[in-house]
Design a protein around this motif. Structure first.
Motif, PDB file in Angstrom:
ATOM      1  N   UNK A 114       0.777  -1.287  -0.053  1.00  0.00           N
ATOM      2  CA  UNK A 114      -0.129  -0.117  -0.036  1.00  0.00           C
ATOM      3  C   UNK A 114       0.834   1.305  -0.100  1.00  0.00           C
ATOM      4  N   UNK A 115       1.960   1.253   0.713  1.00  0.00           N
ATOM      5  CA  UNK A 115       2.551   2.538   0.996  1.00  0.00           C
ATOM      6  C   UNK A 115       3.487   2.780  -0.221  1.00  0.00           C
ATOM      7  N   UNK A 116       3.600   1.775  -1.368  1.00  0.00           N
ATOM      8  CA  UNK A 116       4.503   2.023  -2.490  1.00  0.00           C
ATOM      9  C   UNK A 116       3.528   2.913  -3.171  1.00  0.00           C
ATOM     10  N   UNK A 117       2.107   2.916  -3.071  1.00  0.00           N
ATOM     11  CA  UNK A 117       1.087   3.768  -3.993  1.00  0.00           C
ATOM     12  C   UNK A 117       0.639   4.941  -3.172  1.00  0.00           C
ATOM     13  N   UNK A 118       0.738   4.977  -2.074  1.00  0.00           N
ATOM     14  CA  UNK A 118       0.252   6.049  -1.041  1.00  0.00           C
ATOM     15  C   UNK A 118       1.534   6.358  -0.319  1.00  0.00           C
ATOM     16  N   UNK A 119       2.349   7.402  -0.936  1.00  0.00           N
ATOM     17  CA  UNK A 119       3.615   7.647  -0.272  1.00  0.00           C
ATOM     18  C   UNK A 119       3.235   8.763   0.588  1.00  0.00           C
ATOM     19  N   UNK A 120       4.419   9.090   1.423  1.00  0.00           N
ATOM     20  CA  UNK A 120       4.630  10.130   2.500  1.00  0.00           C
ATOM     21  C   UNK A 120       4.214  11.514   1.806  1.00  0.00           C
ATOM     22  N   UNK A 230      -3.901 -13.511 -11.162  1.00  0.00           N
ATOM     23  CA  UNK A 230      -3.261 -12.310 -10.389  1.00  0.00           C
ATOM     24  C   UNK A 230      -2.441 -13.287  -9.428  1.00  0.00           C
ATOM     25  N   UNK A 231      -1.285 -12.864  -9.005  1.00  0.00           N
ATOM     26  CA  UNK A 231      -0.093 -13.332  -8.230  1.00  0.00           C
ATOM     27  C   UNK A 231       0.141 -12.467  -6.955  1.00  0.00           C
ATOM     28  N   UNK A 232       0.102 -13.170  -5.857  1.00  0.00           N
ATOM     29  CA  UNK A 232       0.542 -12.472  -4.633  1.00  0.00           C
ATOM     30  C   UNK A 232       1.794 -13.139  -4.048  1.00  0.00           C
ATOM     31  N   UNK A 233       2.866 -12.648  -3.848  1.00  0.00           N
ATOM     32  CA  UNK A 233       4.084 -13.110  -3.293  1.00  0.00           C
ATOM     33  C   UNK A 233       4.790 -12.164  -2.467  1.00  0.00           C
ATOM     34  N   UNK A 234       5.033 -12.467  -0.978  1.00  0.00           N
ATOM     35  CA  UNK A 234       5.785 -11.758  -0.345  1.00  0.00           C
ATOM     36  C   UNK A 234       5.289 -10.247  -0.106  1.00  0.00           C
ATOM     37  N   UNK A 235       4.092 -10.327  -0.103  1.00  0.00           N
ATOM     38  CA  UNK A 235       3.437  -8.911   0.043  1.00  0.00           C
ATOM     39  C   UNK A 235       3.533  -8.100  -1.214  1.00  0.00           C
ATOM     40  N   UNK A 236       3.802  -8.591  -2.442  1.00  0.00           N
ATOM     41  CA  UNK A 236       3.523  -7.933  -3.744  1.00  0.00           C
ATOM     42  C   UNK A 236       2.581  -8.656  -4.483  1.00  0.00           C
ATOM     43  N   UNK A 237       1.907  -7.563  -5.309  1.00  0.00           N
ATOM     44  CA  UNK A 237       0.824  -8.046  -6.258  1.00  0.00           C
ATOM     45  C   UNK A 237       1.043  -7.785  -7.798  1.00  0.00           C
ATOM     46  N   UNK A 238       0.811  -8.896  -8.566  1.00  0.00           N
ATOM     47  CA  UNK A 238       1.104  -8.556 -10.072  1.00  0.00           C
ATOM     48  C   UNK A 238      -0.138  -9.330 -10.473  1.00  0.00           C
ATOM     49  N   UNK A 245       3.390  -3.436 -10.570  1.00  0.00           N
ATOM     50  CA  UNK A 245       2.593  -4.111  -9.313  1.00  0.00           C
ATOM     51  C   UNK A 245       1.480  -3.112  -9.071  1.00  0.00           C
ATOM     52  N   UNK A 246       0.342  -3.726  -8.273  1.00  0.00           N
ATOM     53  CA  UNK A 246      -0.791  -3.174  -7.817  1.00  0.00           C
ATOM     54  C   UNK A 246      -0.925  -3.139  -6.505  1.00  0.00           C
ATOM     55  N   UNK A 247      -1.808  -1.826  -6.120  1.00  0.00           N
ATOM     56  CA  UNK A 247      -1.688  -1.477  -4.614  1.00  0.00           C
ATOM     57  C   UNK A 247      -2.874  -2.744  -4.103  1.00  0.00           C
ATOM     58  N   UNK A 248      -3.829  -3.038  -4.676  1.00  0.00           N
ATOM     59  CA  UNK A 248      -4.710  -4.235  -4.044  1.00  0.00           C
ATOM     60  C   UNK A 248      -5.590  -4.688  -5.289  1.00  0.00           C
ATOM     61  N   UNK A 249      -6.155  -5.958  -4.964  1.00  0.00           N
ATOM     62  CA  UNK A 249      -7.161  -6.459  -5.916  1.00  0.00           C
ATOM     63  C   UNK A 249      -8.401  -6.402  -5.407  1.00  0.00           C
ATOM     64  N   UNK A 250      -9.346  -5.894  -5.697  1.00  0.00           N
ATOM     65  CA  UNK A 250     -10.653  -5.901  -5.319  1.00  0.00           C
ATOM     66  C   UNK A 250     -11.642  -7.010  -6.123  1.00  0.00           C
TER      67      UNK A 250
END
Length: 305
Positions: A114-120, A230-238, A245-250
């Protein structure tokens, strides 16, 4: 500068969905975000440190809401809680005390980073962040923890009547969005001009995250057919199509046909036809990742490795 803190509030009553342990696994890999659940479901045997559960009955939660909002909130179905999302920051003001931001959301989701897409930097610049281009999303919207945002729901016309109606209305995305973006069909530059007339619209960001498959919008590559593996691995989503990468899959539209585009609704949702959705245990998923597709949650196929 300290990283802004975020907490996500989710009341949920009934029974955890089959994929809930995998949902929690994706939360675990976002350790700099906290979650709090109000629920009558059994506490999972293994839950990450950043996820907290407050146990209470649906009846007691309705009493809590009624007391906090000064209304008679007594719906027959927990699905009505979606209409409360605009008021979560106010209802749960004690839970979010000390956090810089609070978020609303759902659990038919698998998170990436998530923080990769919603940065400080984004959190410094904006007070409200949505994951669609022209409206808030009920599955993920973020608000700076201010009195203005906690009480913004009071700007919804007739909010008391809408929230006390027994049936679900969907005000979390429709009427609540209008407070923060009044002219969603106008070009962005014109929306920025209009935003000068309202303190609620000046520091907002609506950015499409391409999170919801089978929705009636073009994908990030312009195609109307959305990626299905879709693939989730080690907290990363592709996925198997996009080089990013993607922030999340709904995955709402795999789960239910209720919100599918009319052109494909008669075919039903993919998971409605499955007897079992999860075909991988959480330990294996944590070690090797997992795949999400119309076939449910499975081990990663060889061509995806």
């Amino acid at each position: 500068m300290a990283t802004p803190s975020i907490i996500k509030i989710i009341p949920y009553f009934g029974q955890w969905p089959e994929w809930f342990d995998l949902y929690l696994l994706s939360c675990e890999y976002n350790p700099d975000i906290d979650w709090v659940f109000y629920t009558d479901c059994a506490q999972p045997k293994h839950s990450p440190e950043n996820v907290r559960f407050v146990q209470l009955s649906f009846a007691d939660y309705k009493k809590l809401v009624s007391q906090r909002l000064g209304i008679k909130f007594n719906p027959s179905s927990p699905y009505k809680l979606c209409d409360l999302k605009p008021a979560y920051g106010f209802i749960h003001s004690e839970d979010i005390q000390g956090y810089d931001f609070f978020a609303i959301g759902d659990i038919d989701i698998i998170y990436g980073q998530i923080r990769q897409f919603i940065t400080d930097e984004m959190l410094e610049e904006y007070d409200v962040i949505g994951t669609h281009s022209r409206r808030l999303s009920g599955h993920f919207s973020l608000f700076r923890n201010t009195e203005q945002n906690r009480e913004a729901f009071r700007k919804i016309p007739d909010w008391q009547q809408l929230m006390t109606a027994d049936h679900h209305i969907g005000i979390d995305e429709s009427k609540f969005s209008k407070i923060f973006v009044r002219h969603k069909n106008h070009p962005l530059w014109l929306r920025k001009v209009w935003s000068l007339t309202s303190p609620y619209q000046r520091r907002v960001l609506f950015k499409e995250q391409y999170s919801t498959i089978l929705s009636p919008i073009p994908w990030c590559d312009g195609r109307m057919d959305h990626p299905q593996n879709w693939l989730w691995r080690d907290g990363h989503l592709f996925n198997d199509r996009d080089d990013r990468e993607f922030m999340y899959l709904h995955f709402m539209n795999w789960k239910s046909s209720r919100w599918l585009p009319k052109s494909i609704r008669d075919n039903g949702a993919a998971w409605e036809k499955l007897d079992e959705l999860v075909h991988i245990d959480t330990r294996t998923a944590k070690l090797s990742g997992f795949q999400i597709s119309p076939n449910g949650f499975t081990q990663i196929e060889s061509e995806f490795r």
